[in-house]
Write an enzyme that holds these catalytic residues in place. Structure first.
Site, PDB file in Angstrom:
ATOM      1  CG  HIS A  40      37.613  38.629  30.040  1.00 54.07           C
ATOM      2  ND1 HIS A  40      36.495  37.995  29.552  1.00 54.07           N
ATOM      3  CD2 HIS A  40      37.174  39.589  30.884  1.00 54.07           C
ATOM      4  CE1 HIS A  40      35.420  38.558  30.066  1.00 54.07           C
ATOM      5  NE2 HIS A  40      35.797  39.531  30.887  1.00 54.07           N
ATOM      6  CG  HIS A 127      36.574  38.501  39.431  1.00 53.62           C
ATOM      7  ND1 HIS A 127      36.441  39.865  39.591  1.00 53.62           N
ATOM      8  CD2 HIS A 127      35.545  38.130  38.620  1.00 53.62           C
ATOM      9  CE1 HIS A 127      35.389  40.293  38.921  1.00 53.62           C
ATOM     10  NE2 HIS A 127      34.824  39.256  38.319  1.00 53.62           N
TER      11      HIS A 127
HETATM   12  P1  2AM Z   1      32.194  39.694  35.683  1.00 49.95           P
HETATM   13  O1  2AM Z   1      32.869  38.603  34.927  1.00 49.95           O
HETATM   14  O2  2AM Z   1      32.563  39.729  37.122  1.00 49.95           O
HETATM   15  O3  2AM Z   1      30.712  39.773  35.442  1.00 49.95           O
HETATM   16  C1  2AM Z   1      32.221  41.922  30.512  1.00 49.95           C
HETATM   17  O4  2AM Z   1      30.922  41.966  30.980  1.00 49.95           O
HETATM   18  C2  2AM Z   1      33.213  41.976  31.630  1.00 49.95           C
HETATM   19  O5  2AM Z   1      33.089  43.219  32.335  1.00 49.95           O
HETATM   20  C3  2AM Z   1      33.069  40.876  32.661  1.00 49.95           C
HETATM   21  O6  2AM Z   1      34.375  40.426  33.004  1.00 49.95           O
HETATM   22  C4  2AM Z   1      32.407  41.544  33.825  1.00 49.95           C
HETATM   23  O7  2AM Z   1      32.805  41.051  35.074  1.00 49.95           O
HETATM   24  C5  2AM Z   1      32.949  42.950  33.714  1.00 49.95           C
HETATM   25  N1  2AM Z   1      32.102  43.919  34.371  1.00 49.95           N
HETATM   26  C6  2AM Z   1      32.478  44.761  35.358  1.00 49.95           C
HETATM   27  N2  2AM Z   1      31.470  45.551  35.711  1.00 49.95           N
HETATM   28  C7  2AM Z   1      30.402  45.213  34.950  1.00 49.95           C
HETATM   29  C8  2AM Z   1      29.071  45.673  34.865  1.00 49.95           C
HETATM   30  N3  2AM Z   1      28.606  46.684  35.614  1.00 49.95           N
HETATM   31  N4  2AM Z   1      28.265  45.051  33.988  1.00 49.95           N
HETATM   32  C9  2AM Z   1      28.722  44.035  33.214  1.00 49.95           C
HETATM   33  N5  2AM Z   1      29.971  43.569  33.246  1.00 49.95           N
HETATM   34  C10 2AM Z   1      30.819  44.152  34.104  1.00 49.95           C
END
Ligand code: 2AM
Length: 193
Positions: A40, A127
């Site tokens: 996602h 991303h």
């Molecule tokens: P990521 O894919 O770059 O890890 C669920 O965890 C979603 O929230 C993921 O898409 C994750 O991005 C995002 N996300 C953003 N900030 C986060 C954080 N501090 N901790 C965990 N997930 C985060």
């Protein structure tokens, strides 16, 4: 519950990412690939939200979505986080109507802030995480393996709704449960699931 606001991908875009992951099989030992159905585009990560506050957040997101136009995106490019040093995450990028995406993201941040959830203190880099590096396996060979897919590009798809997800952390990996879908555009409606 742990929550985040995101854009879901249509099946065709997920299939493009699955194909991209397959083309990177050389990294299978080093990377835990994200299941295509789970990939996602996050707009905002809220962190822990008390159950009692979820309905108000759902309403606020649905209201905000109603004032935003739908827009088009496409998958394009690949990269790693962090940009230098040991790799932790492999991602696919997005292109298309990026001004609309950023406007949508900023609007959502403002709405969530008004609900008591201030934005994270880091710039927004849209991303799609397609894989996470297993501990100790993020050497320079990961970046090298991505070079042949630098030109990765997908077909344009419409973004018509925002989804508030609950993130359930299981030993097998995270599971994302949609809590509410908020349609973009003037006839926005909230569909509790
Ligand atoms: P990521 O894919 O770059 O890890 C669920 O965890 C979603 O929230 C993921 O898409 C994750 O991005 C995002 N996300 C953003 N900030 C986060 C954080 N501090 N901790 C965990 N997930 C985060």
């Amino acid at each position: 519950m742990r929550c985040f606001l995101a854009i879901e991908l249509p099946p065709a875009a997920r299939a493009e990412l699955e194909k991209l992951q397959r083309s990177l099989r050389v990294l299978d030992r080093q990377i835990r690939w994200t299941r295509p159905g789970q990939i996602h585009l996050t707009l905002s990560f809220l962190g822990e939200v008390p159950d009692a506050e979820v309905p108000a957040i759902c309403r606020a997101v649905a209201d905000a979505a109603g004032g935003l136009p739908a827009f088009d995106l496409r998958l394009e490019g690949t990269g790693c986080f962090p940009p230098r040093g040991p790799v932790r995450v492999i991602w696919a990028g997005v292109r298309g109507d990026l001004p609309a995406l950023h406007h949508c993201q900023r609007t959502c941040l403002a709405v969530l802030e008004s609900c008591g959830y201030p934005p994270e203190d880091r710039p927004y880099h849209p991303h799609l995480t397609i894989g996470r590096v297993r501990p100790g396996h993020g050497g320079p060979d990961v970046r090298t393996a991505l070079e042949p897919v630098a030109g990765f590009t997908g077909r344009s798809f419409p973004v018509g709704e925002l989804v508030l997800f609950q993130s359930l952390l299981n030993p097998q990996g995270p599971h994302y449960l949609p809590l509410v879908r908020a349609r973009l555009g003037p006839r926005a409606s909230q569909e509790a699931l």
